[in-house]
Design a protein around this motif. Structure first.
Motif, PDB file in Angstrom:
ATOM      1  N   UNK A  70       0.757  -1.388  -0.030  1.00  0.00           N
ATOM      2  CA  UNK A  70      -0.055   0.130   0.019  1.00  0.00           C
ATOM      3  C   UNK A  70       0.884   1.108  -0.097  1.00  0.00           C
ATOM      4  N   UNK A  71       0.595   2.156  -0.879  1.00  0.00           N
ATOM      5  CA  UNK A  71       1.321   3.446  -0.975  1.00  0.00           C
ATOM      6  C   UNK A  71       0.719   4.421   0.089  1.00  0.00           C
ATOM      7  N   UNK A  72       1.239   4.081   1.437  1.00  0.00           N
ATOM      8  CA  UNK A  72       0.615   4.897   2.598  1.00  0.00           C
ATOM      9  C   UNK A  72       0.620   6.223   2.498  1.00  0.00           C
ATOM     10  N   UNK A  73       2.012   6.997   1.859  1.00  0.00           N
ATOM     11  CA  UNK A  73       1.975   8.139   1.903  1.00  0.00           C
ATOM     12  C   UNK A  73       1.019   8.794   0.948  1.00  0.00           C
ATOM     13  N   UNK A  74       0.444   8.361  -0.157  1.00  0.00           N
ATOM     14  CA  UNK A  74      -0.439   8.758  -0.964  1.00  0.00           C
ATOM     15  C   UNK A  74      -1.697   8.545  -0.478  1.00  0.00           C
ATOM     16  N   UNK A  75      -1.787   7.357   0.342  1.00  0.00           N
ATOM     17  CA  UNK A  75      -3.196   7.333   0.972  1.00  0.00           C
ATOM     18  C   UNK A  75      -3.472   8.577   1.794  1.00  0.00           C
ATOM     19  N   UNK A  76      -2.331   8.982   2.671  1.00  0.00           N
ATOM     20  CA  UNK A  76      -2.672   9.949   3.593  1.00  0.00           C
ATOM     21  C   UNK A  76      -2.526  11.345   2.718  1.00  0.00           C
ATOM     22  N   UNK A  77      -2.058  11.474   1.758  1.00  0.00           N
ATOM     23  CA  UNK A  77      -2.134  12.731   0.726  1.00  0.00           C
ATOM     24  C   UNK A  77      -3.619  12.740   0.274  1.00  0.00           C
ATOM     25  N   UNK A  78      -4.237  11.805  -0.164  1.00  0.00           N
ATOM     26  CA  UNK A  78      -5.643  11.994  -0.429  1.00  0.00           C
ATOM     27  C   UNK A  78      -6.483  12.120   0.393  1.00  0.00           C
ATOM     28  N   UNK A  79      -6.308  11.636   1.577  1.00  0.00           N
ATOM     29  CA  UNK A  79      -7.327  11.925   2.772  1.00  0.00           C
ATOM     30  C   UNK A  79      -7.444  13.373   3.008  1.00  0.00           C
ATOM     31  N   UNK A  80      -6.211  13.978   3.222  1.00  0.00           N
ATOM     32  CA  UNK A  80      -5.949  15.447   3.215  1.00  0.00           C
ATOM     33  C   UNK A  80      -6.919  16.266   2.151  1.00  0.00           C
ATOM     34  N   UNK A  81      -6.769  15.722   0.957  1.00  0.00           N
ATOM     35  CA  UNK A  81      -7.263  16.173  -0.183  1.00  0.00           C
ATOM     36  C   UNK A  81      -8.907  16.322   0.060  1.00  0.00           C
ATOM     37  N   UNK A  82      -9.364  15.039   0.511  1.00  0.00           N
ATOM     38  CA  UNK A  82     -10.809  14.994   0.725  1.00  0.00           C
ATOM     39  C   UNK A  82     -11.437  15.842   1.875  1.00  0.00           C
ATOM     40  N   UNK A  83     -10.569  16.069   3.050  1.00  0.00           N
ATOM     41  CA  UNK A  83     -10.797  17.242   4.069  1.00  0.00           C
ATOM     42  C   UNK A  83     -10.850  18.600   3.362  1.00  0.00           C
ATOM     43  N   UNK A  84      -9.919  18.833   2.512  1.00  0.00           N
ATOM     44  CA  UNK A  84      -9.846  20.060   1.857  1.00  0.00           C
ATOM     45  C   UNK A  84     -11.416  20.244   0.852  1.00  0.00           C
ATOM     46  N   UNK A  85     -11.581  19.267   0.191  1.00  0.00           N
ATOM     47  CA  UNK A  85     -12.829  19.372  -0.686  1.00  0.00           C
ATOM     48  C   UNK A  85     -14.112  19.556   0.211  1.00  0.00           C
ATOM     49  N   UNK A  86     -14.303  18.474   1.415  1.00  0.00           N
ATOM     50  CA  UNK A  86     -15.405  18.911   2.321  1.00  0.00           C
ATOM     51  C   UNK A  86     -15.437  19.984   2.749  1.00  0.00           C
ATOM     52  N   UNK A  87     -14.580  20.762   3.165  1.00  0.00           N
ATOM     53  CA  UNK A  87     -14.215  22.146   3.714  1.00  0.00           C
ATOM     54  C   UNK A  87     -14.706  22.975   2.744  1.00  0.00           C
ATOM     55  N   UNK A  88     -14.440  22.703   1.438  1.00  0.00           N
ATOM     56  CA  UNK A  88     -15.079  23.947   0.453  1.00  0.00           C
ATOM     57  C   UNK A  88     -16.655  23.848   0.137  1.00  0.00           C
ATOM     58  N   UNK A  89     -16.907  22.590   0.264  1.00  0.00           N
ATOM     59  CA  UNK A  89     -18.376  22.461   0.070  1.00  0.00           C
ATOM     60  C   UNK A  89     -19.072  22.994   1.323  1.00  0.00           C
ATOM     61  N   UNK A  90     -18.513  22.819   2.693  1.00  0.00           N
ATOM     62  CA  UNK A  90     -18.943  23.395   3.878  1.00  0.00           C
ATOM     63  C   UNK A  90     -19.088  25.096   3.701  1.00  0.00           C
TER      64      UNK A  90
END
Length: 317
Positions: free
Chosen positions: A204-224
């Motif tokens: 598992x590319x753990x570094x990229x998994x964390x990267x995309x998790x933060x990207x999702x956090x930024x996306x949902x904050x934008x929706x909010x």
């Protein structure tokens, strides 16, 4: 018997306490469980709820995102300002892109570079606060033609009697729950949070998994932020201040472990909703507004205590 009590407290202690709170407030405030008040609470928690959905991914990986409150402020200012200059459609697209961009930047520093998540997001919190003042020049912004723009639908309108923000919250949660529970990425999020070293040896590319998790956090904050700007029809330079605490409290209250590896979108939805009703109930009972912050602190401490106790196999020791 004692073992059964401990098991019940681990699984249902907070929910049982919330039920008792609902009953006590309902007996003291007639308006508490009326449809109007329930929909008002759902409208209010939709902003923190949408944010919490994204933050849940980050916390399950064993990281934190304390920058979401300041990011909400910046993105709300952006969506309102761009609404006046570029129109609502372009404003929403710019806001979503900006939110994803900030999330990705956090992901680069935490996931790819390997910096401490607490330090990175605290620093980002401070940076975004300064960026808000730079962008707005220290002035508040307001939506022009607030009575005629269709932008108001996201924060002020109802659909079949249900607040649109609550529906956006629900749709976001449904999509996030599918991603977390039914996709390869979701399984990787759990694996990285459970044992990052083992996940790397598993391919598992753990570094990229964390990267995309933060990207999702930024996306949902934008929706909010879109919901917030539509609801308030304006933005102050401190409009998102303290939201990171409320979001984190809701995520923890929902049972997502700060140690990583376990969590649920629907439990986060429940945690955010519980926190919203607790705050609303305190106001209806006549408590000052600042009591909400004291209760939020107590909820975080209690939830973390139960979480750590459950991990260690002992709560009442």
């Amino acid at each position: 018997m004692q073992t059964e009590v401990k098991a019940f407290l681990r699984r249902h202690g907070l929910l049982a306490g919330f039920g008792l709170f609902l009953i006590s407030v309902a007996l003291s405030a007639d308006a508490f469980l009326t449809p109007g008040n329930i929909f008002d609470v759902l409208r209010q928690v939709s902003i923190t709820g949408v944010m919490a959905v994204g933050v849940t991914f980050v916390v399950i990986t064993g990281r934190l995102d304390l920058s979401v409150g300041s990011l909400l402020t910046l993105l709300t200012v952006i969506v309102v300002d761009q609404h006046n200059t570029s129109g609502p459609a372009m404003a929403i697209l710019i806001t979503l892109a900006a939110g994803i961009g900030v999330g990705m930047f956090n992901g680069v520093l935490v996931g790819l570079v390997g910096l401490n998540a607490l330090i990175v997001t605290l620093a980002m919190l401070s940076f975004l606060q300064g960026l808000v003042l730079f962008y707005s020049g220290g002035s508040n912004v307001n939506v022009q033609n607030a009575q005629t723009t269709w932008f108001a639908v996201f924060g002020r309108h109802d659909l079949l009697g249900v607040p649109v923000p609550a529906l956006i919250f629900l749709v976001t949660a449904v999509i996030a729950a599918f991603v977390l529970n039914r996709t390869v990425f979701g399984r990787q999020v759990f694996a990285v949070g459970g044992n990052e070293t083992a996940s790397r040896f598993s391919g598992i590319a753990s570094k990229w998994t964390v990267f995309w998790a933060y990207a999702l956090s930024g996306l949902t904050t934008a929706i909010a932020a879109v919901i917030m700007g539509s609801r308030v029809m304006g933005a102050q330079n401190t409009i998102g201040q303290g939201y990171e605490l409320t979001v984190l409290a809701g995520v923890i209250l929902g049972g997502t472990s700060l140690l990583g590896g376990s969590g649920s979108i629907w439990r986060t939805v429940l945690g955010i909703t519980m926190l919203g009703f607790i705050q609303n109930g305190l106001l209806l009972l006549g408590f000052p507004y600042y009591v909400q912050w004291l209760v939020t602190w107590a909820v975080i401490i209690l939830a973390v205590w139960i979480d750590l106790g459950a991990k260690r196999g002992r709560i009442l020791a």
